[in-house]
Design a protein around this motif. Structure first.
Motif, PDB file in Angstrom:
ATOM      1  N   TYR A 124       0.825  -1.203   0.000  1.00  0.00           N
ATOM      2  CA  TYR A 124       0.000   0.000   0.000  1.00  0.00           C
ATOM      3  C   TYR A 124       0.865   1.260   0.000  1.00  0.00           C
ATOM      4  CZ  TYR A 124      -3.466  -3.466   1.375  1.00  0.00           C
ATOM      5  OH  TYR A 124      -4.277  -4.562   1.417  1.00  0.00           O
ATOM      6  N   GLY A 129      -3.121 -10.307   9.346  1.00  0.00           N
ATOM      7  CA  GLY A 129      -2.036  -9.480   8.829  1.00  0.00           C
ATOM      8  C   GLY A 129      -1.081 -10.209   7.900  1.00  0.00           C
ATOM      9  N   ALA A 130      -1.379 -11.469   7.582  1.00  0.00           N
ATOM     10  CA  ALA A 130      -0.474 -12.258   6.726  1.00  0.00           C
ATOM     11  C   ALA A 130      -0.442 -11.729   5.291  1.00  0.00           C
ATOM     12  CB  ALA A 130      -0.912 -13.724   6.720  1.00  0.00           C
ATOM     13  N   GLY A 131      -1.516 -11.033   4.900  1.00  0.00           N
ATOM     14  CA  GLY A 131      -1.576 -10.517   3.525  1.00  0.00           C
ATOM     15  C   GLY A 131      -2.633 -11.198   2.678  1.00  0.00           C
ATOM     16  N   THR A 173      -4.844  -8.659   1.069  1.00  0.00           N
ATOM     17  CA  THR A 173      -3.982  -7.932   0.136  1.00  0.00           C
ATOM     18  C   THR A 173      -3.774  -8.749  -1.138  1.00  0.00           C
ATOM     19  OG1 THR A 173      -2.885  -6.910   2.038  1.00  0.00           O
ATOM     20  CG2 THR A 173      -1.727  -6.786  -0.072  1.00  0.00           C
ATOM     21  N   LYS A 178      -6.817  -8.368  -3.229  1.00  0.00           N
ATOM     22  CA  LYS A 178      -6.855  -7.018  -3.822  1.00  0.00           C
ATOM     23  C   LYS A 178      -5.872  -6.926  -4.990  1.00  0.00           C
ATOM     24  CE  LYS A 178      -7.855  -4.895   0.590  1.00  0.00           C
ATOM     25  NZ  LYS A 178      -7.202  -4.113   1.652  1.00  0.00           N
ATOM     26  N   GLU A 209     -13.112 -13.752   3.357  1.00  0.00           N
ATOM     27  CA  GLU A 209     -13.697 -14.037   4.671  1.00  0.00           C
ATOM     28  C   GLU A 209     -15.220 -14.048   4.681  1.00  0.00           C
ATOM     29  OE1 GLU A 209     -11.880 -14.077   7.753  1.00  0.00           O
ATOM     30  OE2 GLU A 209      -9.939 -13.243   7.165  1.00  0.00           O
TER      31      GLU A 209
HETATM   32  N1  LIG Z   1      -5.119   0.153   3.225  1.00  0.00           N
HETATM   33  C1  LIG Z   1      -3.964  -0.195   3.807  1.00  0.00           C
HETATM   34  N2  LIG Z   1      -2.942   0.697   3.947  1.00  0.00           N
HETATM   35  C2  LIG Z   1      -1.783   0.343   4.522  1.00  0.00           C
HETATM   36  N3  LIG Z   1      -1.513  -0.875   5.018  1.00  0.00           N
HETATM   37  C3  LIG Z   1      -2.483  -1.791   4.928  1.00  0.00           C
HETATM   38  C4  LIG Z   1      -3.761  -1.500   4.320  1.00  0.00           C
HETATM   39  N4  LIG Z   1      -4.516  -2.617   4.374  1.00  0.00           N
HETATM   40  C5  LIG Z   1      -3.768  -3.560   4.975  1.00  0.00           C
HETATM   41  N5  LIG Z   1      -2.546  -3.067   5.307  1.00  0.00           N
HETATM   42  C6  LIG Z   1      -1.469  -3.814   5.966  1.00  0.00           C
HETATM   43  O1  LIG Z   1      -1.130  -4.943   5.186  1.00  0.00           O
HETATM   44  C7  LIG Z   1      -0.856  -6.064   6.033  1.00  0.00           C
HETATM   45  C8  LIG Z   1      -1.657  -7.252   5.562  1.00  0.00           C
HETATM   46  O2  LIG Z   1      -3.037  -6.928   5.704  1.00  0.00           O
HETATM   47  P1  LIG Z   1      -4.190  -7.852   5.139  1.00  0.00           P
HETATM   48  O3  LIG Z   1      -5.429  -7.086   5.307  1.00  0.00           O
HETATM   49  O4  LIG Z   1      -3.830  -8.327   3.788  1.00  0.00           O
HETATM   50  O5  LIG Z   1      -4.089  -9.075   6.133  1.00  0.00           O
HETATM   51  P2  LIG Z   1      -5.030 -10.357   6.252  1.00  0.00           P
HETATM   52  O6  LIG Z   1      -4.152 -11.555   6.110  1.00  0.00           O
HETATM   53  O7  LIG Z   1      -6.173 -10.231   5.344  1.00  0.00           O
HETATM   54  O8  LIG Z   1      -5.491 -10.245   7.779  1.00  0.00           O
HETATM   55  P3  LIG Z   1      -6.917 -10.519   8.483  1.00  0.00           P
HETATM   56  O9  LIG Z   1      -6.926 -11.991   8.763  1.00  0.00           O
HETATM   57  O10 LIG Z   1      -6.837  -9.735   9.746  1.00  0.00           O
HETATM   58  O11 LIG Z   1      -8.022 -10.069   7.560  1.00  0.00           O
HETATM   59  C9  LIG Z   1      -1.155  -5.627   7.455  1.00  0.00           C
HETATM   60  O12 LIG Z   1       0.072  -5.350   8.081  1.00  0.00           O
HETATM   61  C10 LIG Z   1      -1.974  -4.383   7.287  1.00  0.00           C
HETATM   62  O13 LIG Z   1      -1.717  -3.473   8.321  1.00  0.00           O
END
Ligand SMILES: Nc1ncnc2c1ncn2[C@@H]1O[C@H](COP(=O)(O)OP(=O)(O)OP(=O)(O)O)[C@@H](O)[C@H]1O
Ligand SMILES: [Mg+2]
Length: 258
Positions: A31, A58-60, A63, A66, A179
């Motif tokens: 991001y 927070g694993a990504g 992301t 996206k 999710e």
């Molecule tokens: N819009 C954003 N701007 C900056 N950093 C972000 C943004 N969205 C997510 N992050 C960061 O990217 C990393 C991964 O986030 P992500 O949402 O992909 O995790 P996740 O595996 O889906 O977690 P969860 O199980 O909590 O949904 C985290 O450290 C989060 O803080």
């Protein structure tokens, strides 16, 4: 619905290789400039597959979805759909190529009716509404019955169903679900897994990110464990469920594996 409503682990390792539908290779994305969240992720979705993506908060995982759906730039690596490089195409172009995406949050227009939400799902092909509505109503009868009701009056679980129904309106070949069971009661969670399987059975290939890792691995053909922006483990759902390392690190040591 009980466990009996969902077919369990299907190990396709003996099947003949199928065409790869969606392939993400060595994806680096994030991001904030110079902060990479995905640090070389790979994912393959074969035609007809239901693939699960699990991993710690927070694993990504979100992301990765996206990045696949063109919502954040892919800094390096490629995303291919049936061999065509689709990296960094905008989301609307990906929708017209047959990719649907249901985000983790805020995924329905609350002030609009169910029917209007479904129409929004079909904005690129409005003439197909009735034909698609019939298909979607079979998978989500409770949603279809209440088409004149405002989406904001639906429960959390029903909204989640509506979000999936809306994505299905476009007749996608690939559906990315983030999710779908989050925040729902155990019974409703099970419903979302049943629906995901049913959608998959209609011929839609699905990538499903899930916090309910055990349930996800039970129903997916193959699973990916992401950790700190990288692939940690990849295998059939059944293998991952019984892999001692995966159990210890990601499924909880005290949890029983049936
Ligand atoms: N819009 C954003 N701007 C900056 N950093 C972000 C943004 N969205 C997510 N992050 C960061 O990217 C990393 C991964 O986030 P992500 O949402 O992909 O995790 P996740 O595996 O889906 O977690 P969860 O199980 O909590 O949904 C985290 O450290 C989060 O803080
Ligand atoms: Mg997430």
């Amino acid at each position: 619905m009980t466990d009996a409503g969902v077919a369990h682990n299907r190990d396709d390792s003996t099947a003949t290789p199928r065409e790869s539908l969606l392939v993400a290779e060595n994806i680096i994305a994030g991001y904030v400039p110079e902060v990479d969240i995905l640090r070389g992720c790979d994912l393959v979705l074969q035609e007809g597959e239901l693939v699960g993506v699990i991993g710690p908060n927070g694993a990504g995982k979100s992301t990765l979805l996206k990045a696949l759906f063109g919502l954040i730039p892919v800094r390096s690596g490629t995303v291919r759909l049936r061999g065509e490089d689709i990296s960094n195409l905008p989301a609307h172009a990906l929708v017209s190529k047959g990719i649907g995406y249901v985000p983790q949050n805020n995924n329905v227009f609350q002030r609009l009716t169910i029917e209007e939400n479904l129409e929004m799902g079909l904005y690129q092909a409005p003439k197909r509404f009735l034909e698609r509505f019939e298909v979607v109503a079979e998978v989500f009868p409770r949603i279809a019955e209440r088409r004149k009701q405002r989406a904001g009056s639906l429960s959390g679980g029903e909204r989640q169903m509506l979000a999936m129904a809306r994505a299905l309106m476009m007749d996608p070949s690939v559906l990315l679900l983030d999710e779908p069971s989050a925040g729902l009661s155990p019974a409703l969670q099970d419903q979302t897994f049943v629906r995901a399987r049913r959608i998959n059975a209609t011929g839609v290939s699905v990538v499903m990110v899930e916090q309910n890792a055990r349930r996800c691995l039970q129903i997916c053909h193959r699973g990916y464990v992401l950790d700190q922006g990288r692939n940690a483990y990849t295998n059939s759902g059944a293998e991952l469920l019984h892999d001692p390392k995966v159990v210890e690190l990601y499924l909880g040591t005290l949890a029983k594996v049936k």
